[in-house]
Design an enzyme around this catalytic site. Structure first.
Site, PDB file in Angstrom:
ATOM      1  N   GLU A  56       0.788  -1.263   0.130  1.00  0.00           N
ATOM      2  CA  GLU A  56       0.245  -0.064   0.214  1.00  0.00           C
ATOM      3  C   GLU A  56       0.922   0.893   0.442  1.00  0.00           C
ATOM      4  OE1 GLU A  56      -3.487  -1.837   2.763  1.00  0.00           O
ATOM      5  OE2 GLU A  56      -1.550  -0.840   4.149  1.00  0.00           O
ATOM      6  N   THR A  84       6.377  -8.990   8.900  1.00  0.00           N
ATOM      7  CA  THR A  84       4.517  -9.603   8.699  1.00  0.00           C
ATOM      8  C   THR A  84       3.706  -8.205   8.129  1.00  0.00           C
ATOM      9  OG1 THR A  84       3.725 -11.068  10.209  1.00  0.00           O
ATOM     10  CG2 THR A  84       2.200  -9.384   9.009  1.00  0.00           C
ATOM     11  N   GLY A 226      -8.640  -6.081  11.594  1.00  0.00           N
ATOM     12  CA  GLY A 226      -9.376  -5.897  10.181  1.00  0.00           C
ATOM     13  C   GLY A 226      -8.858  -5.087   9.580  1.00  0.00           C
ATOM     14  N   ASP A 227      -8.457  -5.003   8.421  1.00  0.00           N
ATOM     15  CA  ASP A 227      -7.608  -3.904   7.433  1.00  0.00           C
ATOM     16  C   ASP A 227      -7.589  -4.497   6.482  1.00  0.00           C
ATOM     17  OD1 ASP A 227      -5.603  -5.976   7.832  1.00  0.00           O
ATOM     18  OD2 ASP A 227      -4.416  -5.044   8.795  1.00  0.00           O
TER      19      ASP A 227
END
Length: 348
Positions: A56, A84, A226-227
């Protein structure tokens, strides 16, 4: 020359200030920028998804400074002993377009995520909160614990992870930091008696980490796992029962827990609460949720903070990311100074 904060410089900075003081100051910087929310040019982050994860770019500008962060999220990396999440960021001057600061943001992202969680918790959790449950003890867990200690005075943690090695790691890292850690055998046991519940799992899937019946009245939920599209942690019934707060609604609609809800449901952006435009918690029995996916304004605050620190603490390096020219129009002239003469290739 451009200022540079690498891992070495950041670790030295944290050694000098202490992690909790750094987090407390960063919370203040993030609050200041959220209170300037209308001044920012905002867009949702640009994401490139693959089967293994996501890469991103997260840009934002307040008209004077421009920042962006490159960040990935690849849960599969731990299988090959890789992180990660990795990241770096840039702060630039809008007037000239020149970069002013380049920084590592792998450690920094963990710090700013935790600082944002504590900022939200400070205005959404009950003022009497003293116990936090941590579900998921990956790389973010210790940062969350220290941010809530620095920001809200939380000193008792009830923790759970399906991986015993993660629990052991967390307990070792938290020794001597003034926090009581209670390891539990299940999520149900961990959340029992907790005022605040933080969920921070890494699996890239729709999951139900917290069910509606696990959460009693008055609990604040800090949902940071949650992303991305298709990755959630909370029971839909729990969402429907709660007052929900997000960073940037257009981004959270796609990536947050609220991707499970219809568009017309009432959601409040965090800046509105901080600015006093909309209420946060209405009563001691409200269940509040900070549905956090991470937003670029938080990276802006972090880079602004690091840039300010570079003016008072001489820890950064300088790199020649931008060439220095006597004649700004003669970029090619730099090549005349290289040791090996440039030679045109022979035709034919």
């Amino acid at each position: 020359m451009v200022k540079f904060f690498g891992v070495r410089e950041l670790l030295e900075l944290l050694r000098i200030l202490g992690v909790e003081e750094f987090l407390a100051n960063l919370i203040r910087y993030i609050r200041e920028d959220y209170l300037r929310w209308p001044q920012f040019e905002k867009i949702a982050r640009v994401a490139s998804h693959s089967p293994n994860g996501v890469i991103e770019l997260m840009p934002i500008s307040d008209g004077e400074s421009y920042t962006f962060k490159y960040v990935n999220g690849h849960p599969v990396n731990t299988r090959s002993r890789k992180l990660t999440v990795t990241a770096f960021g840039v702060l630039a001057d809008v007037r000239s377009g020149y970069p002013l600061l380049v920084s590592e943001m792998t450690i920094s992202t963990a710090l700013r995520t935790a600082a944002t969680s504590a900022l939200a918790g400070g205005c959404l959790a009950r003022g009497s909160s003293s116990v936090m449950a941590l579900i998921g003890l990956g790389a973010q867990a210790e940062f969350q614990a220290l941010a809530f200690k620095a920001g809200l005075g939380i000193k008792t943690l009830r923790v759970f992870d399906i991986d015993p090695a993660a629990v052991a790691k967390f307990n070792i890292n938290m020794r001597g930091l003034g926090v009581e850690v209670i390891s539990t055998g299940s999520i149900v046991e961990a959340v029992k008696g907790a005022d605040i519940v933080t969920t921070a799992t890494a699996a890239k899937r729709n999951a139900v980490i917290l069910t509606n019946d696990m959460i009693g009245p008055g609990v604040h939920i800090n949902a940071i796992g949650g992303d991305c599209p298709g990755k959630t942690e909370l029971d839909r019934a729990l969402l429907q029962r709660s007052r929900i707060f997000v960073e940037y609604l257009p981004q959270s609609r796609v990536e947050g827990e609220i991707q499970q809800l219809p568009v017309h449901c009432g959601i409040t952006e965090l800046w509105e609460v901080l600015a006093g435009r909309r209420p946060g918690r209405l009563s001691a029995t409200d269940v509040t949720i900070f549905d956090s996916v991470g937003f670029a304004i938080e990276d802006f605050s972090l880079l602004r903070y690091l840039n300010d620190l570079s003016s008072t603490l001489d820890l950064h390096r300088e790199i020649d990311l931008v060439p220095s020219l006597e004649d700004p129009k003669d970029l090619f002239g730099l090549l005349r100074a290289v040791p090996t003469p440039l030679r045109a290739s022979k035709a034919g």
